[in-house]
Design a protein around this motif. Structure first.
Motif, PDB file in Angstrom:
ATOM      1  N   ARG A 221       0.855  -1.174   0.000  1.00  0.00           N
ATOM      2  CA  ARG A 221       0.000   0.000   0.000  1.00  0.00           C
ATOM      3  C   ARG A 221       0.898   1.233   0.000  1.00  0.00           C
ATOM      4  O   ARG A 221       1.851   1.321   0.779  1.00  0.00           O
ATOM      5  CB  ARG A 221      -0.914  -0.018   1.218  1.00  0.00           C
ATOM      6  N   ILE A 222       0.593   2.179  -0.882  1.00  0.00           N
ATOM      7  CA  ILE A 222       1.446   3.352  -1.060  1.00  0.00           C
ATOM      8  C   ILE A 222       0.824   4.568  -0.373  1.00  0.00           C
ATOM      9  O   ILE A 222      -0.241   5.039  -0.769  1.00  0.00           O
ATOM     10  CB  ILE A 222       1.663   3.655  -2.553  1.00  0.00           C
ATOM     11  N   PRO A 223       1.471   5.100   0.670  1.00  0.00           N
ATOM     12  CA  PRO A 223       0.945   6.294   1.335  1.00  0.00           C
ATOM     13  C   PRO A 223       1.168   7.541   0.476  1.00  0.00           C
ATOM     14  O   PRO A 223       2.197   7.666  -0.193  1.00  0.00           O
ATOM     15  CB  PRO A 223       1.772   6.362   2.617  1.00  0.00           C
ATOM     16  N   VAL A 224       0.206   8.446   0.499  1.00  0.00           N
ATOM     17  CA  VAL A 224       0.364   9.696  -0.257  1.00  0.00           C
ATOM     18  C   VAL A 224       0.488  10.902   0.661  1.00  0.00           C
ATOM     19  O   VAL A 224       0.996  11.945   0.251  1.00  0.00           O
ATOM     20  CB  VAL A 224      -0.806   9.916  -1.243  1.00  0.00           C
ATOM     21  N   VAL A 225       0.037  10.774   1.902  1.00  0.00           N
ATOM     22  CA  VAL A 225       0.107  11.912   2.825  1.00  0.00           C
ATOM     23  C   VAL A 225       0.060  11.403   4.262  1.00  0.00           C
ATOM     24  O   VAL A 225      -0.564  10.379   4.551  1.00  0.00           O
ATOM     25  CB  VAL A 225      -1.058  12.897   2.561  1.00  0.00           C
ATOM     26  N   ARG A 226       0.754  12.102   5.129  1.00  0.00           N
ATOM     27  CA  ARG A 226       0.682  11.803   6.557  1.00  0.00           C
ATOM     28  C   ARG A 226      -0.196  12.853   7.224  1.00  0.00           C
ATOM     29  O   ARG A 226       0.042  14.063   7.073  1.00  0.00           O
ATOM     30  CB  ARG A 226       2.063  11.812   7.205  1.00  0.00           C
ATOM     31  N   VAL A 227      -1.199  12.418   7.945  1.00  0.00           N
ATOM     32  CA  VAL A 227      -2.144  13.321   8.593  1.00  0.00           C
ATOM     33  C   VAL A 227      -1.757  13.514  10.051  1.00  0.00           C
ATOM     34  O   VAL A 227      -1.579  12.545  10.799  1.00  0.00           O
ATOM     35  CB  VAL A 227      -3.583  12.768   8.503  1.00  0.00           C
ATOM     36  N   MET A 228      -1.624  14.777  10.449  1.00  0.00           N
ATOM     37  CA  MET A 228      -1.404  15.139  11.851  1.00  0.00           C
ATOM     38  C   MET A 228      -2.444  16.207  12.167  1.00  0.00           C
ATOM     39  O   MET A 228      -2.168  17.405  12.117  1.00  0.00           O
ATOM     40  CB  MET A 228       0.032  15.634  12.066  1.00  0.00           C
ATOM     41  N   ALA A 229      -3.654  15.762  12.443  1.00  0.00           N
ATOM     42  CA  ALA A 229      -4.815  16.644  12.526  1.00  0.00           C
ATOM     43  C   ALA A 229      -4.900  17.384  13.854  1.00  0.00           C
ATOM     44  O   ALA A 229      -4.272  16.994  14.847  1.00  0.00           O
ATOM     45  CB  ALA A 229      -6.090  15.826  12.304  1.00  0.00           C
ATOM     46  N   ASP A 230      -5.707  18.442  13.859  1.00  0.00           N
ATOM     47  CA  ASP A 230      -5.926  19.213  15.079  1.00  0.00           C
ATOM     48  C   ASP A 230      -6.573  18.382  16.189  1.00  0.00           C
ATOM     49  O   ASP A 230      -6.436  18.698  17.365  1.00  0.00           O
ATOM     50  CB  ASP A 230      -6.828  20.424  14.784  1.00  0.00           C
ATOM     51  N   ASN A 231      -7.300  17.333  15.797  1.00  0.00           N
ATOM     52  CA  ASN A 231      -7.955  16.476  16.797  1.00  0.00           C
ATOM     53  C   ASN A 231      -7.006  15.425  17.381  1.00  0.00           C
ATOM     54  O   ASN A 231      -7.444  14.480  18.028  1.00  0.00           O
ATOM     55  CB  ASN A 231      -9.192  15.804  16.202  1.00  0.00           C
ATOM     56  N   GLN A 232      -5.715  15.584  17.100  1.00  0.00           N
ATOM     57  CA  GLN A 232      -4.638  14.731  17.631  1.00  0.00           C
ATOM     58  C   GLN A 232      -4.533  13.376  16.943  1.00  0.00           C
ATOM     59  O   GLN A 232      -3.718  12.541  17.355  1.00  0.00           O
ATOM     60  CB  GLN A 232      -4.796  14.509  19.155  1.00  0.00           C
ATOM     61  N   GLU A 233      -5.320  13.128  15.916  1.00  0.00           N
ATOM     62  CA  GLU A 233      -5.185  11.871  15.177  1.00  0.00           C
ATOM     63  C   GLU A 233      -3.958  11.938  14.269  1.00  0.00           C
ATOM     64  O   GLU A 233      -3.659  12.973  13.673  1.00  0.00           O
ATOM     65  CB  GLU A 233      -6.448  11.594  14.356  1.00  0.00           C
ATOM     66  N   ASN A 234      -3.264  10.801  14.190  1.00  0.00           N
ATOM     67  CA  ASN A 234      -2.023  10.727  13.431  1.00  0.00           C
ATOM     68  C   ASN A 234      -2.026   9.431  12.635  1.00  0.00           C
ATOM     69  O   ASN A 234      -2.017   8.340  13.224  1.00  0.00           O
ATOM     70  CB  ASN A 234      -0.837  10.776  14.405  1.00  0.00           C
ATOM     71  N   TYR A 235      -2.046   9.517  11.311  1.00  0.00           N
ATOM     72  CA  TYR A 235      -2.135   8.326  10.474  1.00  0.00           C
ATOM     73  C   TYR A 235      -1.724   8.681   9.043  1.00  0.00           C
ATOM     74  O   TYR A 235      -1.461   9.851   8.723  1.00  0.00           O
ATOM     75  CB  TYR A 235      -3.557   7.745  10.485  1.00  0.00           C
ATOM     76  N   TYR A 236      -1.658   7.663   8.199  1.00  0.00           N
ATOM     77  CA  TYR A 236      -1.367   7.854   6.784  1.00  0.00           C
ATOM     78  C   TYR A 236      -2.624   7.545   5.971  1.00  0.00           C
ATOM     79  O   TYR A 236      -3.506   6.810   6.422  1.00  0.00           O
ATOM     80  CB  TYR A 236      -0.253   6.922   6.322  1.00  0.00           C
TER      81      TYR A 236
END
Length: 252
Positions: free
Chosen positions: A114-129
């Motif tokens: 699986r190829i990640p395109v972006v890493r999310v570090m959201a204001d709601n503290q969630e962290n994922y690809y």
């Protein structure tokens, strides 16, 4: 009666070839003729020319060793291709795994990651690809040179809109190298943080992204190259018929 040596030679050759083929086929089908131990594990990982994934051969070996199915030096009869595939499919970073054995003692593994395109570090503290299909991938110890997305990002927004915006950036070599961060405002509009320059690029609502990026690229070439890369601190390409720039007050 004279012997036809030419004909005799052909007959003998035919017999020899037939005998060889018979022995080869027989040997091929005998279990004892197959290499009894796994002498090599061949790992082939499908690569994307534009975006790197997380997997490499060492990581595949680590997963199989942890699951106690790494087959090197095993008896080939004890190697279960099904168990190897199942062990690899457990990884959230692998989309598909296929395995087969050869008569020469090799275990061949093909991986589609699986190829990640972006890493999310959201204001709601969630962290994922998020991957190319809009599917979520967990935070990982693996390192990938990815754009980071921050701001007001829900999972639904990440899986649909953000994936599309990030993919548009990554498919363009110019923007792939230039953009390091995507910031999502509370209304869902998009800001981009470039690698070079002190400005923020405002795309506005996340549609017509490709055309907005192309207009910005031309402004880089024909505007900022002459005016200076640090002259402006905010550049908006939200509207199709204009580019709005705010001057950097620190620059005269």
């Amino acid at each position: 009666m004279a012997i036809n040596w030419k004909k005799t030679v052909f007959v003998v050759c035919d017999i020899v070839i037939a005998a060889y083929l018979l022995l080869a086929i027989t040997a091929f089908n005998k279990p004892g003729a197959i290499t009894t131990h796994c002498t090599e594990v061949k790992i082939d990982i499908e690569q994307n020319s534009a975006i790197s994934g997380f997997m490499n051969a060492n990581e595949i070996k680590r997963i199989l060793t942890r699951e106690r199915v790494y087959p090197l030096s095993w008896d080939m009869e004890d190697v279960s291709v099904r168990k190897i595939e199942e062990a690899l499919q457990k990884s959230p970073f692998i989309e598909k795994a296929e395995c087969h054995k050869t008569q020469s003692g090799h275990v061949c593994i093909s991986i589609k990651q699986r190829i990640p395109v972006v890493r999310v570090m959201a204001d709601n503290q969630e962290n994922y690809y998020v991957d190319t299909h809009g599917s979520m991938m967990p935070e990982s110890r693996y390192v990938a040179n990815l754009i980071v997305a921050t701001g007001a990002i829900s999972r639904k927004y990440a899986q649909s809109t953000l994936t599309r915006v990030a993919s548009q950036i990554l498919k363009n070599p110019f923007w792939k190298d230039q953009i390091v961060q995507i910031n999502i405002l509370s209304d869902g509009s998009v800001e981009l943080v470039p690698r070079v320059g002190e400005h923020i690029i405002y795309l506005g609502p996340p549609y017509d992204v490709e055309n907005k990026l192309e207009r910005m690229r031309k402004f880089y070439l024909y505007g900022l190259n002459k005016a200076g890369w640090n002259k402006y601190n905010y550049i908006s390409v939200e509207f199709s018929n204009q580019i709005i720039c705010k001057k950097n007050k620190r620059k005269k």
